[in-house]
Scaffold this active site. Structure first.
Site, PDB file in Angstrom:
ATOM      1  N   HIS A   1       0.971  -1.214   0.082  1.00 55.60           N
ATOM      2  CA  HIS A   1       0.122   0.032   0.142  1.00 55.60           C
ATOM      3  C   HIS A   1       0.954   1.320   0.073  1.00 55.60           C
ATOM      4  O   HIS A   1       1.845   1.195   0.455  1.00 55.60           O
ATOM      5  CB  HIS A   1      -0.785   0.110   1.253  1.00 55.60           C
ATOM      6  CG  HIS A   1      -1.202   1.306   1.679  1.00 55.60           C
ATOM      7  ND1 HIS A   1      -0.699   2.197   2.625  1.00 55.60           N
ATOM      8  CD2 HIS A   1      -2.296   2.287   1.098  1.00 55.60           C
ATOM      9  CE1 HIS A   1      -1.469   3.295   2.744  1.00 55.60           C
ATOM     10  NE2 HIS A   1      -2.277   3.227   1.935  1.00 55.60           N
TER      11      HIS A   1
ATOM     12  N   ASN B   1       0.554   5.903  -0.227  1.00 51.22           N
ATOM     13  CA  ASN B   1      -0.462   6.910  -0.270  1.00 51.22           C
ATOM     14  C   ASN B   1       0.328   8.228  -0.031  1.00 51.22           C
ATOM     15  O   ASN B   1       1.148   8.191   1.010  1.00 51.22           O
ATOM     16  CB  ASN B   1      -1.529   7.058   0.820  1.00 51.22           C
ATOM     17  CG  ASN B   1      -2.223   8.366   0.813  1.00 51.22           C
ATOM     18  OD1 ASN B   1      -1.865   9.083   1.262  1.00 51.22           O
ATOM     19  ND2 ASN B   1      -3.632   8.124   0.259  1.00 51.22           N
ATOM     20  N   TYR B   2       0.301   9.261  -0.943  1.00 47.95           N
ATOM     21  CA  TYR B   2       0.999  10.366  -0.596  1.00 47.95           C
ATOM     22  C   TYR B   2      -0.042  11.756  -0.816  1.00 47.95           C
ATOM     23  O   TYR B   2      -0.720  11.413  -2.102  1.00 47.95           O
ATOM     24  CB  TYR B   2       2.251  10.575  -1.560  1.00 47.95           C
ATOM     25  CG  TYR B   2       3.199   9.501  -1.129  1.00 47.95           C
ATOM     26  CD1 TYR B   2       4.084   9.977  -0.120  1.00 47.95           C
ATOM     27  CD2 TYR B   2       3.229   8.188  -1.855  1.00 47.95           C
ATOM     28  CE1 TYR B   2       5.041   8.869   0.313  1.00 47.95           C
ATOM     29  CE2 TYR B   2       4.060   7.336  -1.263  1.00 47.95           C
ATOM     30  CZ  TYR B   2       5.111   7.485  -0.312  1.00 47.95           C
ATOM     31  OH  TYR B   2       6.112   6.797   0.315  1.00 47.95           O
ATOM     32  N   ARG B   3      -0.061  12.611  -0.433  1.00 52.18           N
ATOM     33  CA  ARG B   3      -1.064  13.557  -0.369  1.00 52.18           C
ATOM     34  C   ARG B   3      -0.561  14.979   0.256  1.00 52.18           C
ATOM     35  O   ARG B   3       0.140  14.989   1.039  1.00 52.18           O
ATOM     36  CB  ARG B   3      -2.284  13.207   0.449  1.00 52.18           C
ATOM     37  CG  ARG B   3      -2.177  13.021   1.799  1.00 52.18           C
ATOM     38  CD  ARG B   3      -3.350  12.222   2.648  1.00 52.18           C
ATOM     39  NE  ARG B   3      -2.934  11.892   4.116  1.00 52.18           N
ATOM     40  CZ  ARG B   3      -2.273  10.610   4.424  1.00 52.18           C
ATOM     41  NH1 ARG B   3      -1.863   9.846   3.559  1.00 52.18           N
ATOM     42  NH2 ARG B   3      -2.194  10.498   5.750  1.00 52.18           N
TER      43      ARG B   3
ATOM     44  N   GLY C   1     -17.307  11.232  -0.754  1.00 54.61           N
ATOM     45  CA  GLY C   1     -16.294  10.709  -1.987  1.00 54.61           C
ATOM     46  C   GLY C   1     -16.832   9.715  -2.710  1.00 54.61           C
ATOM     47  O   GLY C   1     -17.901   9.133  -2.312  1.00 54.61           O
ATOM     48  N   ARG C   2     -16.176   9.525  -3.688  1.00 59.46           N
ATOM     49  CA  ARG C   2     -16.892   8.400  -4.742  1.00 59.46           C
ATOM     50  C   ARG C   2     -16.542   7.101  -4.057  1.00 59.46           C
ATOM     51  O   ARG C   2     -15.252   6.650  -3.730  1.00 59.46           O
ATOM     52  CB  ARG C   2     -15.782   8.314  -5.917  1.00 59.46           C
ATOM     53  CG  ARG C   2     -16.474   7.214  -7.009  1.00 59.46           C
ATOM     54  CD  ARG C   2     -15.642   7.639  -8.550  1.00 59.46           C
ATOM     55  NE  ARG C   2     -16.152   6.530  -9.329  1.00 59.46           N
ATOM     56  CZ  ARG C   2     -15.392   5.451  -9.732  1.00 59.46           C
ATOM     57  NH1 ARG C   2     -14.436   5.302  -9.184  1.00 59.46           N
ATOM     58  NH2 ARG C   2     -16.037   4.621 -10.673  1.00 59.46           N
ATOM     59  N   ILE C   3     -17.412   6.152  -3.825  1.00 53.30           N
ATOM     60  CA  ILE C   3     -17.337   5.160  -2.768  1.00 53.30           C
ATOM     61  C   ILE C   3     -16.381   3.937  -3.580  1.00 53.30           C
ATOM     62  O   ILE C   3     -15.525   3.543  -2.804  1.00 53.30           O
ATOM     63  CB  ILE C   3     -18.580   4.509  -2.684  1.00 53.30           C
ATOM     64  CG1 ILE C   3     -19.471   5.302  -1.761  1.00 53.30           C
ATOM     65  CG2 ILE C   3     -18.491   3.012  -2.053  1.00 53.30           C
ATOM     66  CD1 ILE C   3     -18.906   5.574  -0.361  1.00 53.30           C
ATOM     67  N   GLU C   4     -16.669   3.859  -4.816  1.00 50.57           N
ATOM     68  CA  GLU C   4     -15.671   2.710  -5.392  1.00 50.57           C
ATOM     69  C   GLU C   4     -14.187   3.316  -5.263  1.00 50.57           C
ATOM     70  O   GLU C   4     -13.282   2.289  -5.367  1.00 50.57           O
ATOM     71  CB  GLU C   4     -16.261   2.672  -6.889  1.00 50.57           C
ATOM     72  CG  GLU C   4     -17.366   1.851  -7.312  1.00 50.57           C
ATOM     73  CD  GLU C   4     -17.558   0.777  -6.881  1.00 50.57           C
ATOM     74  OE1 GLU C   4     -16.419  -0.034  -6.723  1.00 50.57           O
ATOM     75  OE2 GLU C   4     -18.708   0.125  -6.665  1.00 50.57           O
TER      76      GLU C   4
END
Length: 321
Positions: free
Chosen positions: A126, A128-130, A280-283
């Site tokens: 996994h 994640n960068y934000r 947000g977009r659930i998918e």
């Protein structure tokens, strides 16, 4: 906050970096998979912004792999602000309480990914960068911060693999600040704790959040290099193990570890919580979940087995680099 021109420059630079990374990583994963391709869905957020989700399902090597980019803005409820800042109290960070009116003006851009291979000896990964910023709201000054990291979730312990993975991120961290790796490795061990199981969901990596203690350019450079290390840190491990022989019992163990992965993401993950609270977009939010997982009632684990070794490593974090 810094001046508007500086803010827009950082926003635009970070957005270009994550869109380029999405393209490069998906191309490398498709090449390594040797059969699967990513489906691309562009989506718009009604409140402002949108993103691009790319997901591969049923590939030759990966059961499911997703890489999503989102760039969203507008206003968010105070409870979403608290989720973004990691505060759950109604008297959350910096005065964002239930007594305050209106929504918090914000901008958020990020890239996130989870990859679940078929073979139980090839680890899940996994990253994640934000980048996140808010404007002044109800007397609370505007703020900016970076967050993210990369972590590994194997079903079996392979010390050589973990030394490669952690060693890669230690070198990245050391290029920017020798204090980064021990700090961010510990942060990952603390953050990815599934409290109701008293186990980490995997064997860690690096994790950081609310990082704004030095100039934006410096943190942007660090985040960019860490994101750029994803391919070299992870794909060699999959290439090494994707054709390993395994038993039905080992596959079932992988499925049970994925069950814990699901529990963590739905109960504790800040990104999931923020996405759900900002409509947000659930998918895209649930893209991280595997196609298959397993929950057995009180599964026995032989204390002398490789499975028990994994549980011990997830319960008692080790030093790998």
């Amino acid at each position: 906050m810094q001046g508007i021109e500086k803010e827009e420059m950082i926003r635009g630079r970070f957005e270009r970096i994550i869109r380029d990374a999405q393209t490069r990583i998906c191309a490398a994963v498709e090449e390594e998979d040797g059969g699967g391709t990513f489906r691309e869905d562009a989506w718009a957020r009604p409140g402002g912004g949108g993103g691009v989700s790319r997901v591969m399902q049923g590939g030759k090597t990966w059961e499911k792999a997703g890489v999503g980019v989102s760039v969203v803005y507008g206003t968010m409820p105070p409870e979403a602000y608290r989720a973004a800042k990691g505060h759950t109290s109604s008297n959350g960070a910096n005065g964002a309480s239930n007594g305050a009116s209106g929504g918090v003006p914000f901008f958020a851009a990020g890239i996130s990914s989870v990859m679940h291979p078929h073979n139980p000896f090839a680890p899940t990964m996994h990253f994640n960068y934000r980048y996140f910023e808010t404007e002044e709201w109800n007397g609370i000054p505007g703020q900016w911060w970076f967050g993210g990291g990369t972590d590994i979730t194997p079903s079996y312990v392979n010390e050589e693999d973990m030394k490669h993975f952690h060693g890669t991120y230690k070198r990245v961290c050391d290029n920017h600040d020798p204090a980064y790796y021990p700090k961010f490795k510990q942060w990952a061990d603390d953050y990815f704790l599934c409290k109701h199981r008293n186990q980490r969901r995997g064997l860690g990596g690096i994790f950081f959040d609310d990082l704004n203690d030095r100039p934006q350019d410096e943190i942007l450079a660090f985040s960019t290099e860490a994101l750029g290390a994803v391919i070299d840190s992870y794909l060699p491990l999959v290439q090494k193990h994707k054709n390993d022989a395994f038993t039905e019992q080992q596959k079932e163990w992988q499925q049970m570890r994925r069950g814990l992965y699901v529990e963590y993401n739905l109960v504790y993950d800040r990104g999931t919580t923020f996405g759900l609270k900002t409509a947000g977009r659930i998918e895209s939010i649930l893209m991280s979940l595997p196609l298959t997982a397993r929950w057995e009632y009180c599964p026995p684990v032989d204390p002398t087995s490789p499975e028990a070794q994994l549980v011990d490593a997830c319960t008692n974090p080790r030093t790998w680099a």
